[in-house]
Design an enzyme around this catalytic site. Structure first.
Site, short mmCIF file in Angstrom:
data_model
loop_
_atom_site.label_atom_id
_atom_site.label_comp_id
_atom_site.label_asym_id
_atom_site.label_seq_id
_atom_site.Cartn_x
_atom_site.Cartn_y
_atom_site.Cartn_z
N GLN A 3 -90.25 -51.52 -43.02
CA GLN A 3 -89.28 -50.71 -42.26
C GLN A 3 -89.09 -49.32 -42.86
OE1 GLN A 3 -86.03 -54.04 -41.59
NE2 GLN A 3 -85.80 -52.36 -40.16
N HIS A 4 -88.55 -48.44 -42.05
CA HIS A 4 -87.99 -47.14 -42.46
C HIS A 4 -88.99 -46.05 -42.80
CE1 HIS A 4 -84.46 -49.62 -42.69
NE2 HIS A 4 -84.73 -50.12 -43.87
N ASP B 99 -90.74 -55.67 -40.69
CA ASP B 99 -91.10 -56.90 -41.39
C ASP B 99 -89.95 -57.89 -41.46
OD1 ASP B 99 -89.68 -55.26 -43.15
OD2 ASP B 99 -91.14 -55.40 -44.77
#
Length: 496
Positions: free
Chosen positions: A80-81, A243
């Site tokens: 992520q991110h 994820d």
């Protein structure tokens, strides 16, 4: 056949799943390089993910002994991110800054203030911006590399980027988009006004990908790539997700009552909710799920990333490290670790560093230091569970995933520290399995529910379970109190 992909921090994993037989037929992974630097810089080259996918895909299909022509759909999970900023030609303007990058702490603090503090963030986004989120990375690029920033034509996340490479389509779904910092997690839509605070020169309508629902396809595999991989020309690519969201699917955590806990590079604790959560604690991220619904989540930044630092310090392999942990007593004879080698998100300490406390001439042994770092990484997960409140308190079972879940001593430690029964799925690469399950759901959405697919493929491993032991639970209450005292003394984190 369905393909599940998990593009993580350390590697890209690919699994081949036969839904009819309810079996995983093949799996493979290929490692990535992580570029680290001063001030918390942690970046990767998106091209490395593609190279790893190509190799892992071929190896997994070979192991499965299947004809790629049998593949019907692919589902991609991604860390992520991460900021993947592309130019007009679809090329990255800068390396991907990752979830664990803390170089943007100052930009994040500035954004939180400009959005009206925690209350303003909660009102606009349903969560409070954290340094790891994508928003501060874009602001950092604007401040430090304006010439590259001006070339941005599209902002994607890692799994969105792999979907773009597979299909040529620039799309996103609510689960992974929740962690950008410019997405309204209550209303499930982009916040153009927030992006304007982050990047005022960018046109949100142009740079943000089109949103699709979790069960919708991102597109089909590009013809040239399909030929290269030996696929048919109509293979679907599912929406995919972060994820954590795909890991929840891969553990069957798509209805209330379960907790998924991941002992990966980072640590995550999540529990499904049918409604958005208005959290009392700013550290609870009200993310959307990639199965519909919501997935309130806590993320700590130092789990196997921390334990591997200590393991490598002593030149141990995994088996040797686990043996040292098992031979040290609960509490590591007074050694406490604050394992914040990557800074920390929960609690919010982006600039923190790691510490070993309570060392003396008797207890400074490799076994105690190994045990202390595992205990303290797990205490961080208990701290996160406590932040989730009723969502976690009502859980009858923790489903444990990630690399650390393979260790029997660590599984028992989680059970004893949380006071909750622990069990692992048979397929521990839950995010990759979640990608395959979502791919099957996308392909069969007119006739098959995600719940039925999870029932068919998410199997628990009774041999990888642990029940809390009353004497150990009591002992860990005292050791956890010592850890919380250390947090209070060194970082002013209150006990409540």
């Amino acid at each position: 056949m369905y393909i599940g992909v998990d593009c993580g921090t350390q590697s890209t994993k690919v699994v081949v799943v036969d839904v009819e037989a309810g079996r995983l037929l093949g799996e493979a992974s290929r490692a990535h390089r992580l570029d680290e630097g001063e001030n918390g810089r942690r970046e990767q080259q998106p091209g490395d993910w593609i190279a790893a996918f190509r190799e892992a895909f071929k190896a997994a299909v070979t192991q499965a002994r299947v004809d790629p022509q049998q593949v019907r759909a692919i589902g991609v999970s991604g860390q992520q991110h991460g900021m993947v900023a592309l130019d007009e030609a679809g090329e990255p303007v800068y390396p991907a800054k990752l979830w664990c990058d803390t170089e943007t702490a100052a930009e994040n603090a500035d954004l939180v203030a400009r959005l009206g503090g925690e209350a303003g963030c909660l009102e606009k986004l349903g969560l409070v911006l954290q340094t790891g989120y994508t928003a501060s990375k874009v602001a950092w690029l604007r401040a430090h590399h304006p010439e590259r920033y001006r070339r941005i034509a599209t902002l994607l996340l890692p799994h969105d980027y792999l979907n773009f490479w597979l299909t040529g389509e620039r799309v996103a779904e609510a689960g992974d988009a929740s962690g950008t910092g410019y997405f309204d997690t209550h209303r499930r839509c982009w916040r153009h006004d927030v992006l304007a605070e982050v990047a005022p020169e960018l046109d949100a309508e142009q740079v943000l990908p089109r949103l699709i629902e979790a069960e919708q396809p991102a597109g089909v595999v590009r013809p040239a790539l399909a030929r290269e991989l030996g696929l048919r020309d109509d293979v679907l690519v599912a929406s995919g997700g972060g994820d954590n969201m795909l890991g929840a699917i891969g553990t069957g955590n798509i209805a209330p009552g379960l907790v998924t806990l991941s002992l990966g590079t980072s640590g995550t604790v999540c529990a499904y909710s049918e409604r958005p959560v208005v959290a009392e604690d700013a550290m609870v991220a009200n993310f959307c799920a990639s199965s519909g619904g919501w997935l309130p989540l806590i993320c700590t930044m130092n789990v196997t990333s921390a334990t591997n630092r200590v393991r490598e310090l002593f030149g141990l392999d995994v088996a040797g490290f686990n043996e040292r942990v098992a031979h040290a007593p609960i509490g590591a004879e007074g050694v406490t670790t604050l394992p914040f080698f990557n800074g920390e998100r929960v609690p919010a300490l982006p600039q923190a560093t790691g510490s070993f406390l309570g060392l003396n001439s008797v207890n400074t042994t490799s076994a105690n230091l190994c045990r202390a770092v595992v205990e303290s990484a797990t205490f961080g997960m208990r701290y996160g569970l406590e932040r989730l409140g009723p969502l976690a308190e009502g859980a009858s079972q923790i489903r444990l995933i990630g690399g650390g879940a393979r260790s029997p001593v660590w599984r028992q430690m989680v059970a004893d520290i949380t006071g909750t029964p622990v069990v692992c799925p048979q397929i521990t690469d839950a995010a990759a399995l979640g990608g395959a399950l979502q791919a099957a759901w996308c392909d069969r959405r007119a006739t098959t529910s995600l719940a039925s697919l999870c029932e068919r493929l998410v199997h628990l491993d009774p041999g990888a379970s642990a029940e809390p032991q009353p004497a150990s639970v009591e002992a860990y209450h005292r050791v956890y109190a010592r850890y919380r005292d250390a947090l209070h003394r060194h970082h002013a984190i209150p006990h409540n």
